[in-house]
Design an enzyme around this catalytic site. Structure first.
Site, short mmCIF file in Angstrom:
data_model
loop_
_atom_site.label_atom_id
_atom_site.label_comp_id
_atom_site.label_asym_id
_atom_site.label_seq_id
_atom_site.Cartn_x
_atom_site.Cartn_y
_atom_site.Cartn_z
N ASP A 60 0.81 -1.23 0.00
CA ASP A 60 0.00 0.00 0.00
C ASP A 60 0.84 1.27 0.00
O ASP A 60 0.30 2.37 0.19
CB ASP A 60 -0.91 0.00 1.24
N GLU A 65 -0.47 9.49 1.45
CA GLU A 65 -1.27 10.41 2.28
C GLU A 65 -1.45 9.90 3.71
O GLU A 65 -1.55 10.69 4.65
CB GLU A 65 -2.66 10.58 1.66
N ASP A 66 -1.50 8.57 3.85
CA ASP A 66 -1.88 8.03 5.15
C ASP A 66 -0.78 8.11 6.20
O ASP A 66 -1.05 7.94 7.39
CB ASP A 66 -2.36 6.58 4.98
N ARG A 85 1.07 -1.32 7.35
CA ARG A 85 1.42 -0.05 6.72
C ARG A 85 2.40 0.78 7.56
O ARG A 85 2.90 1.80 7.09
CB ARG A 85 0.15 0.74 6.40
N ARG A 130 -9.35 2.88 11.27
CA ARG A 130 -7.92 3.17 11.17
C ARG A 130 -7.43 4.22 12.18
O ARG A 130 -6.25 4.21 12.55
CB ARG A 130 -7.58 3.65 9.76
N HIS A 160 -12.08 5.90 5.18
CA HIS A 160 -11.54 7.10 5.82
C HIS A 160 -12.54 8.25 5.75
O HIS A 160 -13.42 8.26 4.89
CB HIS A 160 -10.27 7.56 5.09
N CYS A 247 -5.16 10.09 -1.74
CA CYS A 247 -4.26 9.19 -1.02
C CYS A 247 -2.90 9.02 -1.68
O CYS A 247 -1.95 8.60 -1.03
CB CYS A 247 -4.91 7.85 -0.81
#
Ligand code: CIR
Length: 256
Positions: A60, A65-66, A85, A130, A160, A247
């Site tokens: 991923d 962005e995450d 992640r 998350r 999200h 993202c």
């Protein structure tokens, strides 16, 4: 005026995390072509694009962005909610430290950047699978010295907060009312996604330009009718990994 930090598509993207959509085979070559098109669109709206090399074993990792929230004054490294992640953070931190002082979210908090929607000096933060209440509380504490307010927002049925609502301008949002309460954004002008396009609320704003997937023509027409400047890009292979347009980049001012 804008920097965009991105990362090339991993060859293992087919093993990505999935929460709300069924797994389908992902054509990696096609995903890479689409990602390059996305980078070109970022450049066309004024971004200086920096692209980190692909990470073979982090499926991923294209979804940068995450792993960070970049503000004018500071960047916050997140602790992503999906354990797979968390190893994505370090290499993005190595790049961001050249642009901003870094702050860090720590265990037991979890926070994904996809849950953080900045509107002016307020960060609306999705409480999702998350991002947990500790994550929201830590972000609030870290940003008090910089004058930001952090407000938790419940989401339902989506990955999200920014699957459900994104900024179109300083005072207008695009929203999917099935996934977040419209009343939470009552202080803003609200445009809803077309009912036939439930996943269309994720739009990337760069200044007064908007970038969105080609797969949502009805919602795009709503934005054009409202006077917005919109560029569409085909990201269908990345959508199979439950990604969209916000993202795949961290966009921030180069001259804060
Ligand atoms: C994940 O589940 O973490 C990835 N497959 C998709 C992440 C998309 N991120 C985002 O929209 N901010």
């Amino acid at each position: 005026m804008w920097n965009a930090v991105t990362r090339a598509v991993s060859p293992s993207v087919g093993r990505c995390e999935l929460s709300y959509i069924p797994r389908e085979p992902i054509d990696v070559a096609q995903a890479r072509t689409q990602h390059r098109d996305y980078l070109r669109v970022l450049q066309s709206v004024g971004c200086d694009v920096q692209t980190l090399p692909e990470q073979n074993d982090l499926p991923d990792s294209v979804f940068v962005e995450d792993v960070a929230i970049v503000l004018d004054e500071v960047a916050v490294l997140t602790r992503p909610g999906a354990p797979s992640r968390r190893p994505e953070v370090a290499s993005v931190a190595d790049l961001l430290c050249h642009h901003r002082p870094l702050l860090v979210i720590e265990a037991p908090a979890t926070l994904d950047g996809g849950d953080v929607l900045r509107m002016g000096r307020t960060l609306h933060v999705g409480q999702s699978a998350r991002s947990n209440p500790d994550g929201i509380a830590q972000l609030r504490e870290l940003l008090i010295p910089y004058g930001y307010a952090v407000e938790g927002v419940l989401t339902r049925g989506c990955l999200h907060l920014k699957s459900a609502v994104t900024a179109l301008s300083d005072d207008c949002v695009l929203l999917q009312p099935a996934w977040v309460d419209r009343e939470r954004f009552a202080n803003f002008r609200v445009i809803e996604v077309d009912p036939a396009e439930p996943h269309a609320a994720n739009v990337l704003r760069v200044g007064d330009a908007l970038i969105m997937p080609t797969s949502f023509p009805r919602t795009r027409q709503r934005l054009l009718d409202a006077g917005f400047r919109v560029t569409a890009v085909d990201v269908s292979e990345l959508q199979k990994a439950e990604g969209a347009v916000t993202c795949c980049s961290l966009v921030f001012r180069s001259d804060p």
